[in-house]
Design a protein around this motif. Sequence first.
Motif, PDB file in Angstrom:
ATOM      1  N   ALA A   1      66.959  24.249  50.888  1.00  0.00           N
ATOM      2  CA  ALA A   1      68.266  24.895  50.789  1.00  0.00           C
ATOM      3  C   ALA A   1      68.069  26.391  50.652  1.00  0.00           C
ATOM      4  CB  ALA A   1      69.038  24.363  49.594  1.00  0.00           C
ATOM      5  N   VAL A   2      68.758  27.134  51.494  1.00  0.00           N
ATOM      6  CA  VAL A   2      68.775  28.588  51.381  1.00  0.00           C
ATOM      7  C   VAL A   2      70.027  28.925  50.578  1.00  0.00           C
ATOM      8  CG1 VAL A   2      68.873  30.773  52.612  1.00  0.00           C
ATOM      9  CG2 VAL A   2      67.600  28.855  53.592  1.00  0.00           C
TER      10      VAL A   2
ATOM     11  N   ILE B   1      67.815  17.906  46.290  1.00  0.00           N
ATOM     12  CA  ILE B   1      68.369  18.168  44.964  1.00  0.00           C
ATOM     13  C   ILE B   1      69.501  19.187  45.065  1.00  0.00           C
ATOM     14  CG2 ILE B   1      67.858  19.141  42.683  1.00  0.00           C
ATOM     15  CD1 ILE B   1      65.052  17.885  43.005  1.00  0.00           C
ATOM     16  N   ALA B   2      69.314  20.210  45.881  1.00  0.00           N
ATOM     17  CA  ALA B   2      70.351  21.231  46.055  1.00  0.00           C
ATOM     18  C   ALA B   2      71.617  20.632  46.650  1.00  0.00           C
ATOM     19  CB  ALA B   2      69.841  22.355  46.936  1.00  0.00           C
ATOM     20  N   ALA B   3      71.476  19.656  47.532  1.00  0.00           N
ATOM     21  CA  ALA B   3      72.639  19.033  48.151  1.00  0.00           C
ATOM     22  C   ALA B   3      73.544  18.403  47.091  1.00  0.00           C
ATOM     23  CB  ALA B   3      72.205  17.989  49.166  1.00  0.00           C
ATOM     24  N   ALA B   4      72.944  17.924  46.028  1.00  0.00           N
ATOM     25  CA  ALA B   4      73.740  17.322  44.955  1.00  0.00           C
ATOM     26  C   ALA B   4      74.317  18.381  44.007  1.00  0.00           C
ATOM     27  CB  ALA B   4      72.879  16.351  44.165  1.00  0.00           C
ATOM     28  N   CYS B   5      73.731  19.576  43.990  1.00  0.00           N
ATOM     29  CA  CYS B   5      74.161  20.626  43.067  1.00  0.00           C
ATOM     30  C   CYS B   5      75.272  21.521  43.614  1.00  0.00           C
ATOM     31  CB  CYS B   5      72.978  21.494  42.675  1.00  0.00           C
ATOM     32  SG  CYS B   5      71.717  20.623  41.733  1.00  0.00           S
ATOM     33  N   PHE B   6      75.331  21.641  44.951  1.00  0.00           N
ATOM     34  CA  PHE B   6      76.296  22.538  45.574  1.00  0.00           C
ATOM     35  C   PHE B   6      77.373  21.712  46.286  1.00  0.00           C
ATOM     36  CE2 PHE B   6      72.441  25.052  45.239  1.00  0.00           C
ATOM     37  CZ  PHE B   6      72.921  26.259  44.764  1.00  0.00           C
ATOM     38  N   PRO B   7      78.648  22.013  46.044  1.00  0.00           N
ATOM     39  CA  PRO B   7      79.721  21.234  46.696  1.00  0.00           C
ATOM     40  C   PRO B   7      79.786  21.525  48.197  1.00  0.00           C
ATOM     41  CG  PRO B   7      80.647  23.074  45.451  1.00  0.00           C
ATOM     42  CD  PRO B   7      79.169  23.044  45.161  1.00  0.00           C
ATOM     43  N   VAL B   8      80.324  20.583  48.939  1.00  0.00           N
ATOM     44  CA  VAL B   8      80.486  20.746  50.383  1.00  0.00           C
ATOM     45  C   VAL B   8      81.435  21.908  50.657  1.00  0.00           C
ATOM     46  CG1 VAL B   8      81.333  19.639  52.486  1.00  0.00           C
ATOM     47  CG2 VAL B   8      80.057  18.304  50.804  1.00  0.00           C
TER      48      VAL B   8
END
Length: 97
Positions: free
Chosen positions: A33-34, A87-94
């Motif tokens: 994730a950038v 992990i970032a995908a779960a931390c940042f909302p769509v």
Amino acid sequence: MKRTLIGAVIALLAWAAIMLAMPFVGPSGRQVAVVGDTGKALRTIADAGGRVVAVRKNAVIAVANDDGGFVWRLYRNGAPLVIEGRIAAACFPVAKP
């Protein structure tokens, strides 16, 4: 109390170090994730030879089109922060259009 606070700070620092190190280890094709401005992240990923997997609010998930040095190319092309993608995908909302 002081001992608990020190333990919490050490745990937080260890977690941050792991998140920063994970993109550099593991198999090629791993998601990263950038983190930062979405427009800049999209340009950085394209310049580094990556493919966008998902766009999140304040982060873009990507994978490399080839197998070597993708994370280093992201940093060289201006990525402010690159962390492990799943992990970032779960931390940042769509991101909403």
